[in-house]
Design a protein around this motif. Structure first.
Motif, PDB file in Angstrom:
ATOM      1  N   ASN A  50     -33.820 -31.891 -25.408  1.00 38.90           N
ATOM      2  CA  ASN A  50     -34.258 -30.677 -24.718  1.00 38.90           C
ATOM      3  C   ASN A  50     -33.563 -29.502 -25.382  1.00 38.90           C
ATOM      4  N   LEU A  51     -33.782 -28.303 -24.868  1.00 41.88           N
ATOM      5  CA  LEU A  51     -33.212 -27.108 -25.494  1.00 41.88           C
ATOM      6  C   LEU A  51     -32.135 -26.455 -24.629  1.00 41.88           C
ATOM      7  N   ASP A  52     -31.484 -27.248 -23.805  1.00 38.49           N
ATOM      8  CA  ASP A  52     -30.370 -26.718 -23.013  1.00 38.49           C
ATOM      9  C   ASP A  52     -29.221 -26.388 -23.971  1.00 38.49           C
ATOM     10  N   PRO A  53     -28.847 -25.120 -24.101  1.00 44.36           N
ATOM     11  CA  PRO A  53     -27.811 -24.756 -25.074  1.00 44.36           C
ATOM     12  C   PRO A  53     -26.428 -25.281 -24.726  1.00 44.36           C
ATOM     13  N   HIS A  54     -26.225 -25.659 -23.469  1.00 38.89           N
ATOM     14  CA  HIS A  54     -24.902 -26.096 -23.041  1.00 38.89           C
ATOM     15  C   HIS A  54     -24.822 -27.598 -22.794  1.00 38.89           C
ATOM     16  N   GLY A  55     -25.897 -28.310 -23.090  1.00 38.48           N
ATOM     17  CA  GLY A  55     -25.865 -29.762 -22.991  1.00 38.48           C
ATOM     18  C   GLY A  55     -25.393 -30.358 -24.304  1.00 38.48           C
ATOM     19  N   SER A  56     -25.848 -31.558 -24.582  1.00 43.49           N
ATOM     20  CA  SER A  56     -25.428 -32.244 -25.809  1.00 43.49           C
ATOM     21  C   SER A  56     -26.249 -31.826 -27.018  1.00 43.49           C
ATOM     22  N   GLU A  57     -27.232 -30.925 -26.824  1.00 43.98           N
ATOM     23  CA  GLU A  57     -28.149 -30.563 -27.902  1.00 43.98           C
ATOM     24  C   GLU A  57     -27.857 -29.185 -28.500  1.00 43.98           C
ATOM     25  N   GLY A  58     -26.691 -28.619 -28.205  1.00 45.74           N
ATOM     26  CA  GLY A  58     -26.385 -27.270 -28.661  1.00 45.74           C
ATOM     27  C   GLY A  58     -26.476 -27.097 -30.168  1.00 45.74           C
ATOM     28  N   TRP A  59     -26.111 -28.136 -30.922  1.00 43.23           N
ATOM     29  CA  TRP A  59     -26.164 -28.037 -32.383  1.00 43.23           C
ATOM     30  C   TRP A  59     -27.586 -27.771 -32.853  1.00 43.23           C
ATOM     31  N   GLU A  60     -28.545 -28.533 -32.294  1.00 42.83           N
ATOM     32  CA  GLU A  60     -29.930 -28.372 -32.726  1.00 42.83           C
ATOM     33  C   GLU A  60     -30.506 -27.033 -32.262  1.00 42.83           C
ATOM     34  N   LEU A 124     -18.461 -24.548 -19.766  1.00 43.49           N
ATOM     35  CA  LEU A 124     -17.317 -25.351 -19.334  1.00 43.49           C
ATOM     36  C   LEU A 124     -17.720 -26.381 -18.283  1.00 43.49           C
ATOM     37  N   GLU A 125     -18.682 -26.016 -17.455  1.00 37.37           N
ATOM     38  CA  GLU A 125     -19.146 -26.925 -16.406  1.00 37.37           C
ATOM     39  C   GLU A 125     -20.018 -28.048 -16.974  1.00 37.37           C
ATOM     40  N   MET A 126     -20.840 -27.713 -17.974  1.00 33.74           N
ATOM     41  CA  MET A 126     -21.847 -28.652 -18.468  1.00 33.74           C
ATOM     42  C   MET A 126     -21.363 -29.508 -19.638  1.00 33.74           C
ATOM     43  N   ASN A 127     -20.419 -29.007 -20.413  1.00 32.32           N
ATOM     44  CA  ASN A 127     -20.123 -29.632 -21.703  1.00 32.32           C
ATOM     45  C   ASN A 127     -18.633 -29.933 -21.836  1.00 32.32           C
ATOM     46  N   GLN A 128     -18.306 -31.211 -21.911  1.00 32.70           N
ATOM     47  CA  GLN A 128     -16.911 -31.618 -22.028  1.00 32.70           C
ATOM     48  C   GLN A 128     -16.298 -31.105 -23.323  1.00 32.70           C
ATOM     49  N   ARG A 129     -17.108 -31.016 -24.380  1.00 30.76           N
ATOM     50  CA  ARG A 129     -16.579 -30.521 -25.653  1.00 30.76           C
ATOM     51  C   ARG A 129     -16.093 -29.083 -25.511  1.00 30.76           C
ATOM     52  N   ALA A 130     -16.873 -28.247 -24.814  1.00 31.50           N
ATOM     53  CA  ALA A 130     -16.450 -26.861 -24.594  1.00 31.50           C
ATOM     54  C   ALA A 130     -15.140 -26.818 -23.813  1.00 31.50           C
TER      55      ALA A 130
END
Length: 511
Positions: A50-60, A124-130
């Protein structure tokens, strides 16, 4: 009466002809506009779910040119302004960011400090990497265009980490309305998205920065490297990422295609599974590592487009220069020390069982499969049986499949700093520790680098950890590859970058 009727008829006819002429002119104008419309078609390897910028797909999402972060890393991996025009550090934990003042989101809303704060909070809420990268304790709005960030502990890499795609700035007040059409700030905006097939983006006419020369871009998702190359050769796309290395000589003979390369911060490696009985024994890992023909792989598989790897981090980095001059023992001498006996069949045996292993590889990076075949053949000649298994999703397979070794590739310093990779790949408690490697000493050093702000000390700690990692051998590091793109000769401005998420940029041009 008849005379008036004739004049009325003439008037109607003239009006009709005039209307027809206007329609023809409009159609002609539209035709001209269409003919002048600039388009660009490109093939990418990976499709986001999907295109959620704060999920796991931010790179794409970042690669598609639709998103931006506060900070950008330049070609020397130095932090440079992007949505933040400047910054200053008040102390080891406090940073002030000054925002660009003329930025609009794709829905026309002005970017300001409140909206940036809300975006970072969602990251910060959605992405552990952040959360791991930023370690923020406070985000405070100072005025419309400045923010104060306070970290929980000293975080010397904070500014560089704000370039990570997990921190993409979005108008989060509307983001849940349609996750596949996020409201961002990039030079392009989403027009249509079909998972695993394509993403269509169009020029954002009110973009705050350099205007795009392209009106519309179609990104096709083609996971197989050879299929991407064929699409480029056939003219179905104008450019393609991750060109299969073994096909470079063919492309170099094609006058219509140019090969584009850049040094990368990626490392091709082979994982050992510490949960596999065969690789619980350190001598077994040493034996396999000693047999890998790294220089031959660089020259024959990578066509010289890379360098021999000796550690997780490339030599160009200040924390990547590892001395590997120590002479390695041969595989037979190591296995004999481990109690193995080579029988007349040529196979190594111990306790009535052969030295037999399963190795995973995957198609998205074809050169890794070729490397796996070379390693398999070398080990076969040495008397070790290797069963290759190709999987579609390597990360999923590492969790669910039986495996002993696996080909893998990681961008190990994606913010120009070692901290994040060391945390996720080597800390005993990390879910991304794919080799299942456990080391209390490494854990202590990781925690020390996390709280160390002095850059020289951080580099020293990273080098110390890499020497320990090379002793324990959770992975064999094989190649630092160059990034290889292909583009048709009428394309300019589509250039690889050491950081692998600046793909679509406003300067792309198609003649």
């Amino acid at each position: 009466m008849e005379k008036h009727f004739k004049w009325l008829l003439v008037f109607i006819i003239l009006t009709f002809l005039s209307a027809c002429n206007t329609t023809v002119q409009q159609n002609a104008l539209e035709s001209i506009e269409e003919s002048e419309s600039k388009t660009f078609n490109v093939a990418f390897t990976w499709s986001p779910a999907n295109l959620d910028p704060h999920g796991s797909e931010g790179w794409e999402v970042m690669r598609a040119g639709i998103a931006e972060t506060l900070i950008m890393l330049d070609e020397n991996l130095e932090p440079s302004p992007w949505l933040a025009k400047n910054w200053e550090q008040e102390d080891s934990q406090t940073f002030i960011l000054y925002l660009q003042e003329n930025v609009l989101f794709h829905n026309g809303t002005k970017m300001n400090a409140e909206r940036v704060k809300a975006s970072l909070e969602r990251s910060l809420e959605m992405n552990q990497r952040a959360k791991d990268l930023l370690q923020l304790d406070l985000i405070e709005v100072l005025d419309d265009h400045s923010l104060k960030l306070v970290t929980k502990e000293p975080n010397a890499a904070l500014i560089a980490h704000l370039a990570d795609p997990s921190t993409i700035i979005a108008d989060v007040s509307v983001i849940d309305d349609n996750i596949n059409s996020p409201v961002l700030t990039g030079a392009f905006t989403v027009k249509q998205f079909q998972k695993d097939e394509f993403l269509l983006v169009e020029r954002f006419k009110e973009y705050w920065g350099e205007p795009s020369l392209i009106d519309e871009i179609t990104i096709r998702f083609i996971s197989d490297g050879n299929t991407r190359l064929m699409a480029l050769q056939a003219g179905e796309v104008d450019a393609a990422t991750d060109i299969p290395i073994d096909n470079i000589p063919v492309i170099e003979r094609d006058k219509n295609i140019e090969i584009l390369t850049a040094s990368s911060l990626r490392t091709h490696m082979m994982l050992y599974n510490f949960n596999s009985p065969i690789f619980e024994e350190p001598l077994h890992r040493q034996a396999i590592d000693s047999s890998i023909l790294k220089e031959e792989i660089v020259q024959s598989v990578m066509m010289g487009k890379g360098a021999v790897a000796n550690s997780p981090f490339a030599d160009v980095l200040p924390f990547g220069s590892i001395n590997s001059s120590e002479e390695r023992l041969s595989l037979p001498s190591i296995l004999k020390e481990a109690g193995w006996v080579r029988e007349e069949t040529g196979n190594w045996m111990k306790g009535g069982e052969p030295f037999e292993i399963t190795m995973l590889t995957f198609p998205q990076r074809p050169e890794l499969t070729v490397m796996a075949e070379i390693i398999q053949n070398t080990l076969h000649q040495e008397g070790i049986l290797v069963h290759l298994k190709q999987v579609e999703n390597i990360d999923e397979a590492l969790k669910t499949e039986h495996w002993d070794m696996a080909m893998y590739s990681m961008l190990t310093a994606h913010t120009g700093d070692p901290q994040y990779f060391l945390n996720i790949f080597y800390h005993s408690n990390s879910p991304s520790n794919v080799s299942n490697y456990q080391s209390a000493a490494i854990d202590e050093l990781i925690e020390e680098i996390n709280r160390t702000s002095d850059q020289d000390k951080r580099n020293t700690l990273a080098l110390e950890m890499q020497n320990m990692i090379n002793e324990d051998l959770p992975q064999s590091f094989i190649v630092y590859p160059e990034t290889v793109f292909g583009a048709r000769s009428n394309v300019s401005g589509f250039n690889p970058h050491p950081i692998e998420y600046y793909y679509i940029r406003p300067g792309i041009k198609v003649e």
